[in-house]
Design a protein around this motif. Structure first.
Motif: not given
Length: 260
Positions: A121-137
């Motif tokens: 959960f910790i890793m997903s939450r952190l990495v997803a922030k950039g993915m959300i901004n780029r709308r891809n991941g």
């Protein structure tokens, strides 16, 4: 095939220093991805990086515990500064403690949940922030057949992996609008250094697994590479919240009669 190509992508694999994690990392690298791996053990991290380098893969390593949120924040920030966007996250780091539930100390139960579930959960939450901004991941959680089945001695592990299965589905639901796919892989029983002591001829568990698995063998770690590539690539863009069990057919059957 371009549909499965990972050229230009960066993949972060937690615990990618040995066994199944290393096999999946190698598959992603063969498809063109640049690797970032994590570990809590300096020697294992150094050996793994040397192994990837010998294979001709581009790989970097970071030393921290995925359950330590402050360390995770610091290291993910450093990864993104040094390597750019993280396109693929494989939550592979995990532990297991084989103890009967009635004898298991609560602190051991909590530690397994912390590493196998909270760390993801910790890793997903952190990495997803950039993915959300780029709308891809792409996020791939390494679940287990214990996401579906019970077994003696692995209560904490099964509870964590069952939770990881549902975390996968919920994160997929929340992040699908941002073109992020969150899926899981459920490995069956694999021939690794950890299972070597029980894979000897004559060991009842070895015979049980071979007879229980329709494929009639233990999995080879390389058997996971294709599924990891698929879930990390554009080939899986409309697959979300799914767990793919790579188990030689074990979950599909109740097994064979003893005299068959």
């Amino acid at each position: 095939m371009e549909l499965f190509s990972l050229r230009g992508k960066t993949a972060l694999i937690t615990g990618g220093t040995h066994g199944l994690g290393m096999a999946m990392a190698e598959g992603l690298a063969q498809a063109g991805a640049k690797l970032i791996i994590t570990s809590t053990t300096p020697a294992k991290l150094a050996d793994a990086l040397a192994h990837y380098e010998a294979q001709g893969f581009e790989a970097s390593g970071y030393l921290f515990d995925v359950t330590d949120e402050a360390a995770a924040i610091e290291n993910v920030t450093k990864m993104e500064a040094e390597h750019g966007a993280i396109d693929i996250l494989v939550n592979n780091a995990g532990i297991i403690k084989r103890v009967l539930a009635v004898d298991m100390p609560v602190e051991d139960f909590r530690r397994v949940i912390d590493v196998d579930l909270v760390g993801a959960f910790i890793m997903s939450r952190l990495v997803a922030k950039g993915m959300i901004n780029r709308r891809n991941g792409k996020i791939i959680n390494i679940c287990s057949m214990m996401s579906e089945l019970g077994r003696t001695n692995v209560t904490a592990y099964a509870a964590a992996k069952g939770g990881l299965k549902m975390l996968t589905r919920n994160l997929a639901t929340e992040w699908a609008p941002y073109n992020i796919q969150v899926n899981g892989i459920g490995p069956g029983y694999y021939a690794t250094s950890q299972t070597a002591p029980i894979r000897v001829d004559g060991n009842p568990f070895n015979e049980f697994i071979i007879s229980r698995t329709p494929a009639g063998r233990w999995g080879d770690p390389q058997d996971l590479a294709g599924t990891a590539i698929f879930l990390a690539s554009e080939a899986s863009n409309f697959i979300n919240g799914q767990i793919i069990y790579v188990d030689g057919g074990l979950l599909a059957t109740i097994g064979k009669p003893a005299n068959e």
